[in-house]
Motif scaffolding. Sequence first.
Motif, PDB file in Angstrom:
ATOM      1  N   ARG A  28     -14.956  84.337  66.633  1.00  0.00           N
ATOM      2  CA  ARG A  28     -13.857  83.797  65.833  1.00  0.00           C
ATOM      3  C   ARG A  28     -14.330  82.620  64.992  1.00  0.00           C
ATOM      4  O   ARG A  28     -13.938  82.455  63.848  1.00  0.00           O
ATOM      5  N   LYS A  29     -15.207  81.782  65.594  1.00  0.00           N
ATOM      6  CA  LYS A  29     -15.778  80.671  64.837  1.00  0.00           C
ATOM      7  C   LYS A  29     -16.570  81.178  63.639  1.00  0.00           C
ATOM      8  O   LYS A  29     -16.458  80.666  62.525  1.00  0.00           O
ATOM      9  N   ASP A  30     -17.408  82.198  63.877  1.00  0.00           N
ATOM     10  CA  ASP A  30     -18.237  82.755  62.801  1.00  0.00           C
ATOM     11  C   ASP A  30     -17.377  83.324  61.677  1.00  0.00           C
ATOM     12  O   ASP A  30     -17.663  83.139  60.497  1.00  0.00           O
ATOM     13  N   VAL A  31     -16.312  84.043  62.073  1.00  0.00           N
ATOM     14  CA  VAL A  31     -15.401  84.615  61.068  1.00  0.00           C
ATOM     15  C   VAL A  31     -14.750  83.506  60.255  1.00  0.00           C
ATOM     16  O   VAL A  31     -14.643  83.578  59.030  1.00  0.00           O
ATOM     17  N   ASN A  32     -14.329  82.423  60.930  1.00  0.00           N
ATOM     18  CA  ASN A  32     -13.642  81.331  60.242  1.00  0.00           C
ATOM     19  C   ASN A  32     -14.585  80.496  59.380  1.00  0.00           C
ATOM     20  O   ASN A  32     -14.122  79.699  58.573  1.00  0.00           O
ATOM     21  N   ARG A  33     -15.889  80.661  59.591  1.00  0.00           N
ATOM     22  CA  ARG A  33     -16.857  79.972  58.715  1.00  0.00           C
ATOM     23  C   ARG A  33     -17.063  80.712  57.417  1.00  0.00           C
ATOM     24  O   ARG A  33     -17.573  80.165  56.454  1.00  0.00           O
ATOM     25  N   LYS A  34     -16.698  81.975  57.376  1.00  0.00           N
ATOM     26  CA  LYS A  34     -16.922  82.799  56.192  1.00  0.00           C
ATOM     27  C   LYS A  34     -15.721  82.682  55.257  1.00  0.00           C
ATOM     28  O   LYS A  34     -14.589  82.956  55.651  1.00  0.00           O
ATOM     29  N   VAL A  35     -15.964  82.244  54.045  1.00  0.00           N
ATOM     30  CA  VAL A  35     -14.904  82.033  53.067  1.00  0.00           C
ATOM     31  C   VAL A  35     -15.156  82.932  51.860  1.00  0.00           C
ATOM     32  O   VAL A  35     -16.220  82.865  51.237  1.00  0.00           O
ATOM     33  N   LYS A  36     -14.185  83.767  51.561  1.00  0.00           N
ATOM     34  CA  LYS A  36     -14.277  84.644  50.391  1.00  0.00           C
ATOM     35  C   LYS A  36     -13.238  84.198  49.379  1.00  0.00           C
ATOM     36  O   LYS A  36     -12.033  84.250  49.629  1.00  0.00           O
ATOM     37  N   THR A 181     -21.416  85.526  44.105  1.00  0.00           N
ATOM     38  CA  THR A 181     -22.300  84.375  44.305  1.00  0.00           C
ATOM     39  C   THR A 181     -22.072  83.838  45.710  1.00  0.00           C
ATOM     40  O   THR A 181     -20.923  83.607  46.108  1.00  0.00           O
ATOM     41  N   LYS A 182     -23.171  83.650  46.477  1.00  0.00           N
ATOM     42  CA  LYS A 182     -23.059  83.190  47.865  1.00  0.00           C
ATOM     43  C   LYS A 182     -23.819  81.886  48.043  1.00  0.00           C
ATOM     44  O   LYS A 182     -24.891  81.691  47.475  1.00  0.00           O
ATOM     45  N   PHE A 183     -23.230  80.985  48.857  1.00  0.00           N
ATOM     46  CA  PHE A 183     -23.897  79.730  49.181  1.00  0.00           C
ATOM     47  C   PHE A 183     -23.207  79.109  50.391  1.00  0.00           C
ATOM     48  O   PHE A 183     -22.108  79.529  50.783  1.00  0.00           O
ATOM     49  N   GLU A 184     -23.865  78.131  51.010  1.00  0.00           N
ATOM     50  CA  GLU A 184     -23.289  77.383  52.130  1.00  0.00           C
ATOM     51  C   GLU A 184     -22.965  75.977  51.677  1.00  0.00           C
ATOM     52  O   GLU A 184     -23.729  75.359  50.941  1.00  0.00           O
ATOM     53  N   GLU A 185     -21.821  75.488  52.106  1.00  0.00           N
ATOM     54  CA  GLU A 185     -21.390  74.140  51.736  1.00  0.00           C
ATOM     55  C   GLU A 185     -20.420  73.631  52.790  1.00  0.00           C
ATOM     56  O   GLU A 185     -19.454  74.309  53.145  1.00  0.00           O
ATOM     57  N   GLY A 186     -20.701  72.429  53.330  1.00  0.00           N
ATOM     58  CA  GLY A 186     -19.791  71.794  54.272  1.00  0.00           C
ATOM     59  C   GLY A 186     -19.556  72.596  55.535  1.00  0.00           C
ATOM     60  O   GLY A 186     -18.458  72.585  56.089  1.00  0.00           O
ATOM     61  N   PHE A 190     -19.721  80.487  51.760  1.00  0.00           N
ATOM     62  CA  PHE A 190     -18.860  80.908  50.659  1.00  0.00           C
ATOM     63  C   PHE A 190     -19.393  82.173  49.988  1.00  0.00           C
ATOM     64  O   PHE A 190     -20.594  82.295  49.737  1.00  0.00           O
ATOM     65  N   THR A 191     -18.488  83.078  49.694  1.00  0.00           N
ATOM     66  CA  THR A 191     -18.760  84.186  48.776  1.00  0.00           C
ATOM     67  C   THR A 191     -17.702  84.118  47.692  1.00  0.00           C
ATOM     68  O   THR A 191     -16.500  84.182  47.979  1.00  0.00           O
ATOM     69  N   ILE A 192     -18.145  83.941  46.453  1.00  0.00           N
ATOM     70  CA  ILE A 192     -17.206  83.889  45.325  1.00  0.00           C
ATOM     71  C   ILE A 192     -17.400  85.154  44.496  1.00  0.00           C
ATOM     72  O   ILE A 192     -18.514  85.482  44.088  1.00  0.00           O
ATOM     73  N   VAL A 193     -16.309  85.868  44.283  1.00  0.00           N
ATOM     74  CA  VAL A 193     -16.350  87.157  43.606  1.00  0.00           C
ATOM     75  C   VAL A 193     -15.673  87.042  42.252  1.00  0.00           C
ATOM     76  O   VAL A 193     -14.511  86.614  42.148  1.00  0.00           O
ATOM     77  N   ASP A 194     -16.392  87.411  41.208  1.00  0.00           N
ATOM     78  CA  ASP A 194     -15.866  87.402  39.830  1.00  0.00           C
ATOM     79  C   ASP A 194     -15.803  88.833  39.323  1.00  0.00           C
ATOM     80  O   ASP A 194     -16.786  89.574  39.415  1.00  0.00           O
ATOM     81  N   VAL A 195     -14.636  89.218  38.813  1.00  0.00           N
ATOM     82  CA  VAL A 195     -14.489  90.551  38.216  1.00  0.00           C
ATOM     83  C   VAL A 195     -13.937  90.386  36.814  1.00  0.00           C
ATOM     84  O   VAL A 195     -13.229  89.425  36.513  1.00  0.00           O
ATOM     85  N   GLY A 196     -14.268  91.328  35.940  1.00  0.00           N
ATOM     86  CA  GLY A 196     -13.813  91.267  34.553  1.00  0.00           C
ATOM     87  C   GLY A 196     -12.300  91.194  34.460  1.00  0.00           C
ATOM     88  O   GLY A 196     -11.585  91.824  35.236  1.00  0.00           O
TER      89      GLY A 196
END
Length: 344
Positions: A28-36, A181-186, A190-196
Amino acid sequence: MACCNPSQGDPEGRARSKELEEQIKQERKDVNRKVKLLLLGTGDSGKSTFLKQMKIINKNGFTKSETDRYKRILRDNALRSIQVLCEQAEKKEFKIPKKLQDAVQAVMNATELEPELVPMIQKLWKSTVIQEVWHVRNTFQIHGSADYYIKQVQRFVEESFEPTNEDILRARMRTSGIIETKFEEGGLEFTIVDVGGQRTERRKWLHCFDNVTSVIYLAALDEYDMKLEEDNGTNRMTESIKLFSEVTSSQWFKQTSVILFLNKDDLFREKLPRSPLNKLFPEYTDGDNYESALKFIESKYKENFGSADVLYTWVTCAIDTQNVERVFFSIRDTVFRRSLQSFM
């Protein structure tokens, strides 16, 4: 008859049970660390610019191959911008002086930005006729940074030219498909998804809707007097508000926070005194008062907010790294607090 836990008298069973509980807790901790974060909005609202800022802020900028690609894009942006202005001068029947006609012809025949074109582009840009066309740019399709490209044209053609972060943030290339785009912060991944954002690209959005932590919806403040690139009969802000309502009413986002970026604040401030907001909204009566106009537009989006979990609103200028950095860190803290609450 009393019911008992079979592991109560079994040390091995208790150990396995405790191990399983710890494993579930860690998962649950691991899931809550993942931000989309899903970037949505109509075309040219600033989604790709925001994604570039994330690379600058969280990934140490751009690679050599990326900057080399942006060299070509920026040169093409500059040439295409002056070509569009020349095309519109003729289309709108502005009188082009005879002394400029050779420059217009050379620019219109060009397929690449070459050094010999620079004096002609500069001459055209300074001319009264092209400035008059630029003044009515809301009536045709041209990028908001076109003046920036043209003013930098001498630098762009130099062999030693290396794009700055500002150059890259302003570079215009239409997004097609899905970019992550993926990165770690704080302490968060983070996974940030950009679509047209164009209508033809929106059918791909559904593939990105799973496991979204927050939707970031970008709305360009300066588009209240502009038409869609893909539909010259539809106002851009009207389309944006309608799409915002559809996105925030989606069953996919009932438990999802929505972050509204009222973007391109710099262009909005510059435009408001020369292009009345009541062109689109006749009920708006406060003229070119910036604070009133901003609150009015914000209220239009809030009125059309659907059934998503919660709405946060920020005023942004996506080409301003400091502004975006402050906003992003506030978003990060909000996401982190919500993550802790869901874990508890």
